[in-house]
Scaffold this motif. Structure first.
Motif, PDB file in Angstrom:
ATOM      1  N   GLY A 203       0.781  -1.221   0.000  1.00  0.00           N
ATOM      2  CA  GLY A 203       0.000   0.000   0.000  1.00  0.00           C
ATOM      3  C   GLY A 203       0.814   1.272   0.000  1.00  0.00           C
ATOM      4  O   GLY A 203       0.266   2.373   0.133  1.00  0.00           O
ATOM      5  N   HIS A 204       2.117   1.134  -0.131  1.00  0.00           N
ATOM      6  CA  HIS A 204       2.973   2.324  -0.159  1.00  0.00           C
ATOM      7  C   HIS A 204       2.885   3.002  -1.523  1.00  0.00           C
ATOM      8  O   HIS A 204       2.688   2.352  -2.543  1.00  0.00           O
ATOM      9  CB  HIS A 204       4.418   1.938   0.135  1.00  0.00           C
ATOM     10  N   GLY A 205       3.065   4.304  -1.521  1.00  0.00           N
ATOM     11  CA  GLY A 205       3.031   5.048  -2.776  1.00  0.00           C
ATOM     12  C   GLY A 205       3.828   6.327  -2.665  1.00  0.00           C
ATOM     13  O   GLY A 205       3.916   6.923  -1.589  1.00  0.00           O
ATOM     14  N   PHE A 206       4.415   6.733  -3.765  1.00  0.00           N
ATOM     15  CA  PHE A 206       5.177   7.975  -3.824  1.00  0.00           C
ATOM     16  C   PHE A 206       4.318   9.065  -4.463  1.00  0.00           C
ATOM     17  O   PHE A 206       3.396   8.789  -5.221  1.00  0.00           O
ATOM     18  CB  PHE A 206       6.454   7.796  -4.641  1.00  0.00           C
ATOM     19  N   ARG A 207       4.658  10.293  -4.149  1.00  0.00           N
ATOM     20  CA  ARG A 207       4.024  11.462  -4.764  1.00  0.00           C
ATOM     21  C   ARG A 207       2.497  11.443  -4.615  1.00  0.00           C
ATOM     22  O   ARG A 207       1.752  11.549  -5.589  1.00  0.00           O
ATOM     23  CB  ARG A 207       4.421  11.582  -6.238  1.00  0.00           C
ATOM     24  N   LYS A 208       2.051  11.310  -3.378  1.00  0.00           N
ATOM     25  CA  LYS A 208       0.614  11.403  -3.105  1.00  0.00           C
ATOM     26  C   LYS A 208       0.111  12.818  -3.362  1.00  0.00           C
ATOM     27  O   LYS A 208      -1.045  13.029  -3.738  1.00  0.00           O
ATOM     28  CB  LYS A 208       0.340  11.023  -1.649  1.00  0.00           C
ATOM     29  N   ASN A 209       0.998  13.779  -3.148  1.00  0.00           N
ATOM     30  CA  ASN A 209       0.645  15.179  -3.355  1.00  0.00           C
ATOM     31  C   ASN A 209       0.646  15.501  -4.844  1.00  0.00           C
ATOM     32  O   ASN A 209       1.593  15.192  -5.563  1.00  0.00           O
ATOM     33  CB  ASN A 209       1.669  16.060  -2.616  1.00  0.00           C
ATOM     34  N   TYR A 210      -0.408  16.154  -5.320  1.00  0.00           N
ATOM     35  CA  TYR A 210      -0.545  16.411  -6.756  1.00  0.00           C
ATOM     36  C   TYR A 210       0.499  17.396  -7.271  1.00  0.00           C
ATOM     37  O   TYR A 210       0.918  17.330  -8.429  1.00  0.00           O
ATOM     38  CB  TYR A 210      -1.949  16.922  -7.071  1.00  0.00           C
ATOM     39  N   GLY A 211       0.932  18.313  -6.432  1.00  0.00           N
ATOM     40  CA  GLY A 211       1.988  19.228  -6.839  1.00  0.00           C
ATOM     41  C   GLY A 211       3.305  18.503  -7.066  1.00  0.00           C
ATOM     42  O   GLY A 211       4.078  18.857  -7.958  1.00  0.00           O
ATOM     43  N   ASP A 212       3.559  17.458  -6.273  1.00  0.00           N
ATOM     44  CA  ASP A 212       4.761  16.651  -6.469  1.00  0.00           C
ATOM     45  C   ASP A 212       4.726  15.943  -7.820  1.00  0.00           C
ATOM     46  O   ASP A 212       5.760  15.744  -8.453  1.00  0.00           O
ATOM     47  CB  ASP A 212       4.895  15.612  -5.358  1.00  0.00           C
ATOM     48  N   ARG A 213       3.538  15.575  -8.250  1.00  0.00           N
ATOM     49  CA  ARG A 213       3.403  14.911  -9.553  1.00  0.00           C
ATOM     50  C   ARG A 213       3.685  15.892 -10.690  1.00  0.00           C
ATOM     51  O   ARG A 213       4.322  15.532 -11.680  1.00  0.00           O
ATOM     52  CB  ARG A 213       1.995  14.313  -9.692  1.00  0.00           C
ATOM     53  N   MET A 214       3.220  17.116 -10.540  1.00  0.00           N
ATOM     54  CA  MET A 214       3.507  18.134 -11.551  1.00  0.00           C
ATOM     55  C   MET A 214       5.007  18.399 -11.610  1.00  0.00           C
ATOM     56  O   MET A 214       5.591  18.538 -12.702  1.00  0.00           O
ATOM     57  CB  MET A 214       2.754  19.424 -11.214  1.00  0.00           C
ATOM     58  N   ARG A 215       5.645  18.448 -10.453  1.00  0.00           N
ATOM     59  CA  ARG A 215       7.092  18.663 -10.398  1.00  0.00           C
ATOM     60  C   ARG A 215       7.825  17.507 -11.083  1.00  0.00           C
ATOM     61  O   ARG A 215       8.754  17.714 -11.860  1.00  0.00           O
ATOM     62  CB  ARG A 215       7.531  18.782  -8.942  1.00  0.00           C
ATOM     63  N   PHE A 216       7.401  16.285 -10.809  1.00  0.00           N
ATOM     64  CA  PHE A 216       8.039  15.113 -11.407  1.00  0.00           C
ATOM     65  C   PHE A 216       7.929  15.147 -12.929  1.00  0.00           C
ATOM     66  O   PHE A 216       8.912  14.934 -13.647  1.00  0.00           O
ATOM     67  CB  PHE A 216       7.385  13.836 -10.865  1.00  0.00           C
ATOM     68  N   LYS A 217       6.727  15.433 -13.434  1.00  0.00           N
ATOM     69  CA  LYS A 217       6.525  15.486 -14.887  1.00  0.00           C
ATOM     70  C   LYS A 217       7.374  16.595 -15.501  1.00  0.00           C
ATOM     71  O   LYS A 217       8.028  16.387 -16.540  1.00  0.00           O
ATOM     72  CB  LYS A 217       5.048  15.724 -15.215  1.00  0.00           C
ATOM     73  N   THR A 218       7.371  17.757 -14.888  1.00  0.00           N
ATOM     74  CA  THR A 218       8.134  18.889 -15.420  1.00  0.00           C
ATOM     75  C   THR A 218       9.614  18.560 -15.500  1.00  0.00           C
ATOM     76  O   THR A 218      10.270  18.813 -16.522  1.00  0.00           O
ATOM     77  CB  THR A 218       7.910  20.136 -14.548  1.00  0.00           C
ATOM     78  N   MET A 219      10.151  17.990 -14.434  1.00  0.00           N
ATOM     79  CA  MET A 219      11.574  17.654 -14.426  1.00  0.00           C
ATOM     80  C   MET A 219      11.909  16.598 -15.485  1.00  0.00           C
ATOM     81  O   MET A 219      12.986  16.632 -16.089  1.00  0.00           O
ATOM     82  CB  MET A 219      11.989  17.153 -13.042  1.00  0.00           C
ATOM     83  N   HIS A 220      10.985  15.696 -15.715  1.00  0.00           N
ATOM     84  CA  HIS A 220      11.217  14.673 -16.740  1.00  0.00           C
ATOM     85  C   HIS A 220      11.217  15.301 -18.134  1.00  0.00           C
ATOM     86  O   HIS A 220      12.078  14.987 -18.967  1.00  0.00           O
ATOM     87  CB  HIS A 220      10.139  13.595 -16.645  1.00  0.00           C
TER      88      HIS A 220
END
Length: 336
Positions: free
Chosen positions: A274-291
């Motif tokens: 049940g573990h997961g990374f980037r639960k916060n939606y802003g973290d997901r935007m940051r991840f996509k942008t950096m990629h």
């Protein structure tokens, strides 16, 4: 070789080509848009050149032809497995320069990312030829000029739509289909030189972990709803997950499918327990942008994003990825 011919004559060419090719282009699907009275422009097979939508940007990219939304990898029974039968016909795709650049990004991910090639992508990719649609003005939210993806000479043929059709044919294998049709002309496609949207790319040498703690990401935590539309309309998003489908008659028989996934979507980073990374939606935007504008370029020498602007077009919360790139550039400095 360049020729000019009528729409009627080009339909004869399509008729000849369809013996060996499945031909895809952006088409209008009436009444299937976000609201009941709106349309969607996406890729589908064509039989007539007038079916091709040229005055609008397609809402979905041609990515789904090379990398299907759902793709069966193999069927299985209790004691055997078998891959699906391959389609014999080759593929001819009408697309714009930015999307051709997008294919180079997909090629990098699926074919040049380590020692092993993705055989499922490779089988489709080997069959594809590109018919480039001339794009001289661009559309709302496009920023291809800033990304350097506004022009290319990597195409089988290029086409200009007007009262008649002007076509630059580079592929010897296609020329026979045009024999006896049209007249020879001097024609080379032109390309958009200025978009309404300008993007300043960040100097990636100045990016470090301090960028991850910037206040700008909190805005996206509040606005993003994790619908994943930006991932799924993007030409270069290439993430996927696996699904095993057990048949009702016998749960030991079924199929394994590869299905699109995306970094903005809930469950994408879920792990055992049940573990997961980037639960916060802003973290997901940051991840996509950096990629899109940092780590892909660090590894491959060019940005992943091609500036098609479909993510901005599709976002129901009006989040602008081009604005996000500009904000990063303001913080770390602009590319020199």
């Amino acid at each position: 070789m360049a020729i000019q011919l009528s729409y009627e004559a080009f339909n004869k060419v399509l008729g000849k080509l369809k013996k060996d090719y499945k031909i895809y282009a952006p088409i209008r699907l009436a009444g299937t848009g976000r609201f009941s009275d709106t349309d969607v422009v996406r890729y589908g097979e064509i039989n007539d050149v007038t079916e091709i939508v040229t005055e609008e940007k397609s809402h979905f990219s041609p990515k789904e032809i090379l990398f299907p939304i759902t793709q069966t990898l193999f069927y299985y029974t209790e004691d055997a497995c078998q891959e699906p039968k391959e389609e014999d016909k080759k593929l001819l795709v009408f697309l714009r320069p930015c999307d051709i650049h997008g294919v180079t990004r997909l090629d990098q991910v699926f074919l040049q990312n380590g020692n092993q090639k993705d055989v499922y992508y490779e089988r489709l990719r080997e069959k594809v030829k590109f018919f480039m649609i001339e794009c001289r003005e661009g559309f709302e939210n496009c920023f291809c000029v800033s990304m350097g993806t506004n022009q290319t000479d990597w195409y089988t043929a290029a086409i200009r739509f007007g009262e008649e059709l002007s076509i630059d044919i580079k592929d010897e294998g296609l020329r026979a289909a045009f024999d006896g049709l049209g007249e020879t002309i001097d024609f080379l496609p032109e390309f958009v030189q200025k978009n309404k949207v300008n993007v300043s790319l960040p100097d990636i040498e100045n990016i470090d972990t301090s960028l991850f703690e910037q206040e700008m990401w909190k805005e996206y935590s509040q606005r993003c709803i994790a619908c994943g539309r930006c991932n799924f309309v993007c030409m270069t998003c290439s993430c996927w997950t696996m699904q095993d489908i057990a048949y009702g008659e016998n749960e030991n028989n079924g199929e394994r499918r590869r299905v699109w996934a995306g970094c903005h979507v809930d469950g994408f980073t879920d792990m055992a327990g049940g573990h997961g990374f980037r639960k916060n939606y802003g973290d997901r935007m940051r991840f996509k942008t950096m990629h899109k504008i940092y780590d892909f370029k660090k590894r491959n020498g060019y940005h992943m994003c091609v500036g098609c602007g479909r993510c901005d077009d599709a976002c129901p919360e009006y989040i602008s990825f081009s604005n996000c790139i500009n904000k990063v550039a303001e913080i770390v400095g602009k590319e020199k």
